[in-house]
Write an enzyme that holds these catalytic residues in place. Structure first.
Site, PDB file in Angstrom:
ATOM      1  N   GLY A 103      52.896  17.030  39.567  1.00 14.79           N
ATOM      2  CA  GLY A 103      53.646  15.779  39.720  1.00 14.79           C
ATOM      3  C   GLY A 103      53.801  15.369  41.167  1.00 14.79           C
ATOM      4  O   GLY A 103      54.871  14.936  41.602  1.00 14.79           O
TER       5      GLY A 103
ATOM      6  N   SER B 191      52.176  12.937  42.794  1.00 15.32           N
ATOM      7  CA  SER B 191      51.714  11.581  43.127  1.00 15.32           C
ATOM      8  C   SER B 191      52.832  10.670  43.625  1.00 15.32           C
ATOM      9  O   SER B 191      52.575   9.647  44.246  1.00 15.32           O
ATOM     10  CB  SER B 191      51.038  10.943  41.912  1.00 15.32           C
ATOM     11  OG  SER B 191      51.938  10.929  40.830  1.00 15.32           O
TER      12      SER B 191
ATOM     13  N   ASP C   1      47.187  17.430  32.645  1.00 14.94           N
ATOM     14  CA  ASP C   1      48.440  17.279  31.919  1.00 14.94           C
ATOM     15  C   ASP C   1      49.108  18.649  31.804  1.00 14.94           C
ATOM     16  O   ASP C   1      48.557  19.554  31.154  1.00 14.94           O
ATOM     17  CB  ASP C   1      48.116  16.701  30.532  1.00 14.94           C
ATOM     18  CG  ASP C   1      49.344  16.483  29.686  1.00 14.94           C
ATOM     19  OD1 ASP C   1      50.454  16.871  30.106  1.00 14.94           O
ATOM     20  OD2 ASP C   1      49.194  15.924  28.578  1.00 14.94           O
ATOM     21  N   VAL C   2      50.284  18.797  32.404  1.00 16.21           N
ATOM     22  CA  VAL C   2      50.935  20.115  32.389  1.00 16.21           C
ATOM     23  C   VAL C   2      51.297  20.579  30.978  1.00 16.21           C
ATOM     24  O   VAL C   2      51.489  21.767  30.744  1.00 16.21           O
ATOM     25  CB  VAL C   2      52.207  20.176  33.288  1.00 16.21           C
ATOM     26  CG1 VAL C   2      51.856  20.010  34.755  1.00 16.21           C
ATOM     27  CG2 VAL C   2      53.269  19.184  32.849  1.00 16.21           C
TER      28      VAL C   2
ATOM     29  N   SER D  27      67.509  20.336  37.208  1.00 17.03           N
ATOM     30  CA  SER D  27      68.359  19.161  37.464  1.00 17.03           C
ATOM     31  C   SER D  27      69.818  19.566  37.286  1.00 17.03           C
ATOM     32  O   SER D  27      70.116  20.468  36.489  1.00 17.03           O
ATOM     33  CB  SER D  27      68.027  18.053  36.465  1.00 17.03           C
ATOM     34  OG  SER D  27      68.991  17.019  36.552  1.00 17.03           O
TER      35      SER D  27
ATOM     36  N   TYR E 162      66.194  15.787  27.665  1.00 15.63           N
ATOM     37  CA  TYR E 162      65.929  16.124  29.078  1.00 15.63           C
ATOM     38  C   TYR E 162      66.836  17.266  29.552  1.00 15.63           C
ATOM     39  O   TYR E 162      66.385  18.220  30.190  1.00 15.63           O
ATOM     40  CB  TYR E 162      66.143  14.854  29.899  1.00 15.63           C
ATOM     41  CG  TYR E 162      65.891  14.982  31.382  1.00 15.63           C
ATOM     42  CD1 TYR E 162      64.595  14.982  31.897  1.00 15.63           C
ATOM     43  CD2 TYR E 162      66.958  15.062  32.291  1.00 15.63           C
ATOM     44  CE1 TYR E 162      64.370  15.066  33.274  1.00 15.63           C
ATOM     45  CE2 TYR E 162      66.738  15.147  33.659  1.00 15.63           C
ATOM     46  CZ  TYR E 162      65.447  15.146  34.152  1.00 15.63           C
ATOM     47  OH  TYR E 162      65.223  15.227  35.510  1.00 15.63           O
TER      48      TYR E 162
ATOM     49  N   ALA F  60      68.328  19.555  27.783  1.00 14.30           N
ATOM     50  CA  ALA F  60      67.953  20.810  27.125  1.00 14.30           C
ATOM     51  C   ALA F  60      66.796  21.459  27.871  1.00 14.30           C
ATOM     52  O   ALA F  60      66.796  22.671  28.125  1.00 14.30           O
ATOM     53  CB  ALA F  60      67.550  20.531  25.679  1.00 14.30           C
TER      54      ALA F  60
ATOM     55  N   LYS G  21      65.860  20.968  31.043  1.00 20.55           N
ATOM     56  CA  LYS G  21      66.218  21.380  32.403  1.00 20.55           C
ATOM     57  C   LYS G  21      67.094  22.641  32.380  1.00 20.55           C
ATOM     58  O   LYS G  21      67.022  23.464  33.294  1.00 20.55           O
ATOM     59  CB  LYS G  21      66.917  20.234  33.137  1.00 20.55           C
ATOM     60  CG  LYS G  21      65.982  19.049  33.425  1.00 20.55           C
ATOM     61  CD  LYS G  21      64.790  19.464  34.259  1.00 20.55           C
ATOM     62  CE  LYS G  21      63.904  18.314  34.664  1.00 20.55           C
ATOM     63  NZ  LYS G  21      62.725  18.745  35.425  1.00 20.55           N
TER      64      LYS G  21
HETATM   65  P1  NAP Z   1      58.674  10.534  39.290  1.00 25.70           P
HETATM   66  O1  NAP Z   1      58.778   9.794  40.563  1.00 25.70           O
HETATM   67  O2  NAP Z   1      58.687   9.801  37.998  1.00 25.70           O
HETATM   68  O3  NAP Z   1      57.320  11.425  39.362  1.00 25.70           O
HETATM   69  C1  NAP Z   1      56.972  12.230  38.270  1.00 25.70           C
HETATM   70  C2  NAP Z   1      55.686  12.961  38.573  1.00 25.70           C
HETATM   71  O4  NAP Z   1      55.363  13.803  37.442  1.00 25.70           O
HETATM   72  C3  NAP Z   1      54.494  12.032  38.776  1.00 25.70           C
HETATM   73  O5  NAP Z   1      53.653  12.582  39.765  1.00 25.70           O
HETATM   74  C4  NAP Z   1      53.786  12.096  37.421  1.00 25.70           C
HETATM   75  O6  NAP Z   1      52.386  11.844  37.489  1.00 25.70           O
HETATM   76  C5  NAP Z   1      54.017  13.538  37.044  1.00 25.70           C
HETATM   77  N1  NAP Z   1      53.845  13.780  35.609  1.00 25.70           N
HETATM   78  C6  NAP Z   1      54.485  13.155  34.584  1.00 25.70           C
HETATM   79  N2  NAP Z   1      54.038  13.639  33.415  1.00 25.70           N
HETATM   80  C7  NAP Z   1      53.098  14.593  33.707  1.00 25.70           C
HETATM   81  C8  NAP Z   1      52.274  15.428  32.933  1.00 25.70           C
HETATM   82  N3  NAP Z   1      52.305  15.415  31.591  1.00 25.70           N
HETATM   83  N4  NAP Z   1      51.409  16.248  33.573  1.00 25.70           N
HETATM   84  C9  NAP Z   1      51.339  16.274  34.921  1.00 25.70           C
HETATM   85  N5  NAP Z   1      52.104  15.511  35.713  1.00 25.70           N
HETATM   86  C10 NAP Z   1      52.976  14.671  35.109  1.00 25.70           C
HETATM   87  O7  NAP Z   1      59.816  11.648  39.149  1.00 25.70           O
HETATM   88  P2  NAP Z   1      60.774  12.337  40.236  1.00 25.70           P
HETATM   89  O8  NAP Z   1      62.058  11.654  40.211  1.00 25.70           O
HETATM   90  O9  NAP Z   1      60.055  12.540  41.509  1.00 25.70           O
HETATM   91  O10 NAP Z   1      60.997  13.740  39.510  1.00 25.70           O
HETATM   92  C11 NAP Z   1      60.315  14.923  39.879  1.00 25.70           C
HETATM   93  C12 NAP Z   1      61.006  16.099  39.203  1.00 25.70           C
HETATM   94  O11 NAP Z   1      62.360  16.145  39.630  1.00 25.70           O
HETATM   95  C13 NAP Z   1      61.064  15.989  37.694  1.00 25.70           C
HETATM   96  O12 NAP Z   1      60.916  17.271  37.116  1.00 25.70           O
HETATM   97  C14 NAP Z   1      62.449  15.470  37.426  1.00 25.70           C
HETATM   98  O13 NAP Z   1      62.898  15.794  36.153  1.00 25.70           O
HETATM   99  C15 NAP Z   1      63.217  16.169  38.515  1.00 25.70           C
HETATM  100  N6  NAP Z   1      64.486  15.547  38.870  1.00 25.70           N
HETATM  101  C16 NAP Z   1      64.535  14.272  39.338  1.00 25.70           C
HETATM  102  C17 NAP Z   1      65.760  13.706  39.676  1.00 25.70           C
HETATM  103  C18 NAP Z   1      65.894  12.305  40.210  1.00 25.70           C
HETATM  104  O14 NAP Z   1      67.031  11.846  40.345  1.00 25.70           O
HETATM  105  N7  NAP Z   1      64.829  11.612  40.539  1.00 25.70           N
HETATM  106  C19 NAP Z   1      66.929  14.468  39.526  1.00 25.70           C
HETATM  107  C20 NAP Z   1      66.836  15.755  39.045  1.00 25.70           C
HETATM  108  C21 NAP Z   1      65.615  16.295  38.742  1.00 25.70           C
HETATM  109  P3  NAP Z   1      51.797  10.343  37.242  1.00 25.70           P
HETATM  110  O15 NAP Z   1      52.003   9.611  38.543  1.00 25.70           O
HETATM  111  O16 NAP Z   1      50.358  10.559  36.934  1.00 25.70           O
HETATM  112  O17 NAP Z   1      52.569   9.767  36.116  1.00 25.70           O
END
Ligand code: NAP
Length: 249
Positions: A11, A13, A65-66, A144, A157, A159, A161
């Protein structure tokens, strides 16, 4: 000169994963960067790669795809062929499909579980096999705060995390004696695509409950990942580091 270590980030990107990639490039890691769809690979991930290359590291970008064990397995083989080792795994890929439990579909539960929960199993299972042979490695799972405190509208979600925290502690106990350290980061609200869908009124209400009165930035998670991937955390394992501007306590 010391060989560069290799970090694999899922993830990568956008959002938190992209920030971790750039930070670990700055720290001198060669990188394997993943995303899930071809558009992201061509557009976002290549942009991240460009920013990482500035630090003189090697970067391998790939779409896998993970949630798909065989795709993950092929990917890990490819990485072994190119880099020989995998020193750091960051299980960051994640998605949300929010909604109240009464209306949550089985499909939305399954999809979130496959990516956020099974994806961590897939990558940890495969990469830890490489690390076990090396007798060293770091695994960093992005959980999270809602995995610790729950959240209405995120039954699926939260569950996953919470499950990731269980996986982190179990893996730390199993793998520690072979030199592999496993930790989780539990971010609070971070400004990324994932939190963009929250409407402005709700964002303001959330901020009132955060002591620092703001959402975090992806680089504020990346700096903690950098610590967990680096030499300074050599006695830290099985931990969940909450990075939330003081929301949870
Ligand atoms: P984001 O901007 O939506 O980025 C998600 C990333 O995951 C993207 O690179 C996406 O790739 C990739 N991805 C999605 N489905 C995938 C799959 N099946 N296989 C491989 N890659 C996949 O999310 P983010 O906010 O940076 O979140 C990153 C992590 O932090 C996540 O685990 C999220 O749950 C956690 N988190 C986020 C927050 C927050 O407030 N943002 C808070 C707590 C935890 P594509 O570009 O190809 O879709």
């Amino acid at each position: 000169m010391e060989e560069k270590k290799v970090a694999l980030i899922t993830g990568a990107s956008k959002g938190i994963g992209a920030a971790i990639a750039k930070r670990l490039a700055k720290d001198g890691f060669n990188l394997v960067l993943g995303c899930s769809n071809k558009n992201s690979l061509e557009k976002d991930l290549k942009e991240v790669e460009k920013e990482c290359l500035v630090y003189g590291v090697e970067v391998l970008c790939a779409c896998f795809d993970v949630s798909n064990f065989s795709e993950c397995s092929k990917m890990v083989e490819l990485v072994r062929e190119k880099f020989k080792t995998i020193d750091v795994l960051v299980n960051n890929a994640g998605i949300t499909k929010d909604g109240l439990l009464a209306r949550m579909t089985e499909e939305d539960f399954d999809k979130v579980s496959l990516v956020n929960f099974k994806g961590v199993f897939n990558m940890t299972r495969l990469v830890s096999a490489v690390m076990l042979k090396q007798k060293s490695g770091r695994i960093i799972n992005i959980s999270s705060v809602v995995g610790l405190k729950g959240n209405a509208g995120q039954f699926n979600y939260c569950a996953c995390k919470a499950g990731v925290i269980g996986m982190t502690k179990s893996a730390a106990k199993e793998l520690g004696k072979r030199g592999i350290l496993v930790n989780a980061i539990a971010p609070g609200f971070i400004t990324t695509n994932m939190t963009q869908t929250i409407n402005e009124d709700l964002k303001e209400k959330i901020k009132e409950n955060i002591v620092l009165k703001r959402f975090g930035r992806p680089d504020e998670i990346a700096s903690v990942a950098s610590f967990l991937a680096g030499k300074d955390s050599s006695y830290v394992t099985g931990q969940v580091i909450v990075v939330d501007g003081c929301l949870l306590i």
